[in-house]
Design a protein around this motif. Structure first.
Motif, short mmCIF file in Angstrom:
data_model
loop_
_atom_site.label_atom_id
_atom_site.label_comp_id
_atom_site.label_asym_id
_atom_site.label_seq_id
_atom_site.Cartn_x
_atom_site.Cartn_y
_atom_site.Cartn_z
N HIS A 160 0.84 -1.11 0.11
CA HIS A 160 -0.09 -0.14 0.07
C HIS A 160 0.78 1.40 -0.15
CE1 HIS A 160 -3.29 2.66 0.70
NE2 HIS A 160 -2.71 3.16 1.72
N ILE A 161 2.01 1.31 0.72
CA ILE A 161 2.89 2.27 0.96
C ILE A 161 3.41 2.73 -0.38
CG2 ILE A 161 5.00 3.18 1.84
CD1 ILE A 161 4.26 1.80 4.39
N CYS A 162 3.91 1.45 -1.54
CA CYS A 162 4.62 1.64 -2.43
C CYS A 162 3.44 1.91 -3.50
CB CYS A 162 5.05 0.22 -2.91
SG CYS A 162 6.36 -0.47 -2.40
N SER A 163 2.36 1.77 -3.44
CA SER A 163 1.22 2.42 -4.37
C SER A 163 0.99 3.92 -4.07
CB SER A 163 -0.04 1.77 -4.03
OG SER A 163 -0.82 2.31 -2.92
N LEU A 164 1.30 4.44 -2.65
CA LEU A 164 1.10 5.87 -2.58
C LEU A 164 2.52 6.54 -3.13
CD1 LEU A 164 -0.24 5.56 1.36
CD2 LEU A 164 -1.46 6.21 -0.78
N LEU A 165 3.62 5.74 -3.12
CA LEU A 165 4.69 6.47 -3.72
C LEU A 165 4.95 6.38 -4.98
CD1 LEU A 165 6.90 5.28 -0.74
CD2 LEU A 165 6.22 7.39 -1.23
N ASN A 166 3.98 5.43 -5.84
CA ASN A 166 3.91 5.36 -7.22
C ASN A 166 5.28 4.15 -7.55
OD1 ASN A 166 1.85 6.88 -7.70
ND2 ASN A 166 3.03 8.79 -8.04
N VAL A 167 5.41 3.49 -6.73
CA VAL A 167 6.47 2.27 -6.96
C VAL A 167 5.75 1.10 -7.22
CG1 VAL A 167 8.14 1.06 -5.78
CG2 VAL A 167 8.01 3.58 -5.20
N SER A 168 6.11 0.32 -8.28
CA SER A 168 5.58 -0.97 -8.67
C SER A 168 5.62 -1.87 -7.87
CB SER A 168 6.00 -1.40 -10.16
OG SER A 168 7.14 -1.61 -10.04
N GLU A 169 4.67 -2.86 -7.74
CA GLU A 169 5.00 -4.43 -7.10
C GLU A 169 6.28 -4.85 -7.53
OE1 GLU A 169 2.83 -8.50 -5.90
OE2 GLU A 169 1.63 -6.76 -6.84
N PHE A 170 6.61 -4.76 -8.71
CA PHE A 170 7.89 -5.40 -9.33
C PHE A 170 9.06 -4.87 -8.73
CE2 PHE A 170 11.66 -5.18 -12.17
CZ PHE A 170 11.89 -6.62 -12.45
N THR A 171 9.14 -3.48 -8.45
CA THR A 171 10.21 -2.86 -7.69
C THR A 171 10.24 -3.30 -6.34
OG1 THR A 171 10.07 -1.03 -9.18
CG2 THR A 171 11.07 -0.76 -7.02
N PHE A 172 9.01 -3.47 -5.56
CA PHE A 172 9.02 -3.88 -4.28
C PHE A 172 9.49 -5.31 -4.15
CE2 PHE A 172 6.46 -6.45 -1.26
CZ PHE A 172 6.99 -5.85 -0.10
N ARG A 173 9.22 -5.95 -5.03
CA ARG A 173 9.89 -7.43 -4.90
C ARG A 173 11.18 -7.62 -5.22
NH1 ARG A 173 5.80 -9.90 -2.22
NH2 ARG A 173 3.56 -9.48 -3.38
N ARG A 174 11.63 -6.71 -5.95
CA ARG A 174 13.04 -6.87 -6.20
C ARG A 174 14.00 -6.35 -4.84
NH1 ARG A 174 16.23 -2.63 -7.66
NH2 ARG A 174 14.30 -1.30 -8.35
N LEU A 175 13.18 -5.07 -4.29
CA LEU A 175 13.97 -4.67 -3.08
C LEU A 175 13.65 -5.80 -1.91
CD1 LEU A 175 12.52 -0.86 -3.15
CD2 LEU A 175 14.88 -1.65 -3.58
N GLU A 176 12.53 -6.30 -2.07
CA GLU A 176 12.37 -7.19 -0.82
C GLU A 176 13.42 -8.32 -0.82
OE1 GLU A 176 10.79 -10.63 0.81
OE2 GLU A 176 10.86 -10.46 -1.05
N ARG A 177 13.79 -8.89 -1.97
CA ARG A 177 14.37 -9.94 -2.30
C ARG A 177 15.90 -9.50 -1.80
NH1 ARG A 177 13.22 -11.07 -7.03
NH2 ARG A 177 14.92 -9.83 -8.12
N MET A 178 16.49 -8.17 -2.15
CA MET A 178 17.62 -7.75 -1.81
C MET A 178 17.79 -7.62 -0.42
SD MET A 178 19.54 -4.13 -3.10
CE MET A 178 18.39 -3.15 -2.25
N ILE A 179 16.66 -6.96 0.37
CA ILE A 179 16.81 -6.76 1.96
C ILE A 179 16.75 -8.10 2.47
CG2 ILE A 179 15.56 -5.78 3.80
CD1 ILE A 179 17.13 -3.82 1.88
N ARG A 180 15.94 -9.10 2.07
CA ARG A 180 16.03 -10.51 2.86
C ARG A 180 17.37 -11.07 2.76
NH1 ARG A 180 12.11 -12.78 -0.17
NH2 ARG A 180 13.47 -13.71 -1.74
N ALA A 181 17.90 -11.00 1.50
CA ALA A 181 19.27 -11.50 1.49
C ALA A 181 20.40 -10.82 2.43
CB ALA A 181 19.77 -11.40 0.13
N GLN A 182 20.22 -9.48 2.74
CA GLN A 182 21.19 -8.71 3.25
C GLN A 182 20.97 -9.08 4.63
OE1 GLN A 182 19.89 -4.49 2.07
NE2 GLN A 182 21.85 -4.47 0.63
#
Length: 271
Positions: A160-182
């Motif tokens: 929901h926060i991503c939608s408010l920031l005009n950030v796509s779900e694809f970008t969210f999933r990419r960031l989520e995968r990176m942060i999970r690995a970190q």
């Protein structure tokens, strides 16, 4: 004088209005709830104080939204509180800044916190600075992984926060995968699969941190590395409005990206 020095010194010419101003004012015991609320983007003046406004907005939104996210699953866990405290320690906040960050975190936990309005104003204040918005999201995703996993309520809120920031779900999933690995590499999670930093970085985590797959070409590996280093460069982020106190956090992220790149190079035998 820094944005914080002007804030506590009473030079409020650049001070936020609107929802962010109200949240910050509540944390500081002041009222700054007039100003940007309800104004369309083209009516907002981006003058000489722009960077200081953005730094103030980033600081305010980061800790208040983090508090709101921590309560998304119905309770604030000790790990979520520890992560917020660790972030404050990493930023080497002064005593007064730390107190304000804690108050902002608590404002976010409070009933009636205006999440949508706060995030929308943060987006306006960032003025299309996507690398800054991405850094904000990385911090929030990292907060969601404080207890080693992201539950459905946290995921839904972040989307929901991503939608408010005009950030796509694809970008969210990419960031989520990176942060999970970190987080996996750093051992911030408590699960059985979370190794300590001394156990080294796995090749899988290295690929995930770089946001590429093992099928990527050597050229694509180098391109991904350079892009991430550019996006997370501390000086560049500060010039766009990241508070100076968060430079250490940005530097740590670039260090993790460099380690991931070296691990992938080693696994591939790249020069």
């Amino acid at each position: 004088m820094s944005w914080w020095g002007k804030l506590v010194g009473g030079a409020f010419g650049f001070m936020l209005g609107g929802p962010l101003g109200a949240v910050l004012g509540a944390a500081l015991g002041h009222r700054f709830d007039k100003g940007l609320q309800g104004l369309p983007d083209e009516q907002i003046s981006w003058g000489p104080g722009d960077q200081e406004r953005v730094q103030t907005a980033f600081f305010t939104a980061t800790f208040s939204v983090m508090g709101h996210l921590a309560k998304a699953d119905g309770r604030v866990s000790p790990d979520e509180i520890k992560l917020a405290e660790a972030l404050m320690a990493q930023m080497s906040l002064s005593s007064e800044m730390r107190k304000t960050a804690i108050r902002l975190f608590n404002e976010g936990k409070a009933e009636g916190f205006p999440l949508d309005e706060v995030v929308e104003q943060f987006r306006l204040e960032c003025h299309r600075r996507q690398t800054l918005i991405q850094m904000f999201l990385e911090i929030q995703i990292q907060a969601a992984y404080a207890d080693s996993r992201m539950d459905r309520a946290e995921e839904a809120l972040l989307l929901h926060i991503c939608s408010l920031l005009n950030v796509s779900e694809f970008t969210f999933r990419r960031l989520e995968r990176m942060i999970r690995a970190q987080s996996h590499y750093a051992g911030t999670g408590r699960g059985d699969r979370a190794p300590s930093r001394t156990q080294g970085l796995s090749v899988k985590d290295a690929y995930d941190i770089l946001n590429i797959t093992p099928e990527a070409t050597d050229k694509e590996v180098k391109r991904a590395y350079r892009r991430l280093i550019s996006q997370h460069h501390p000086d560049k982020l500060v010039s766009k409005g990241l508070p100076e106190e968060m430079m250490k956090m940005a530097a740590q992220k670039t260090d993790e990206i460099k380690k991931a790149y070296e691990r992938v190079k080693q696994a591939r035998g790249m020069a």
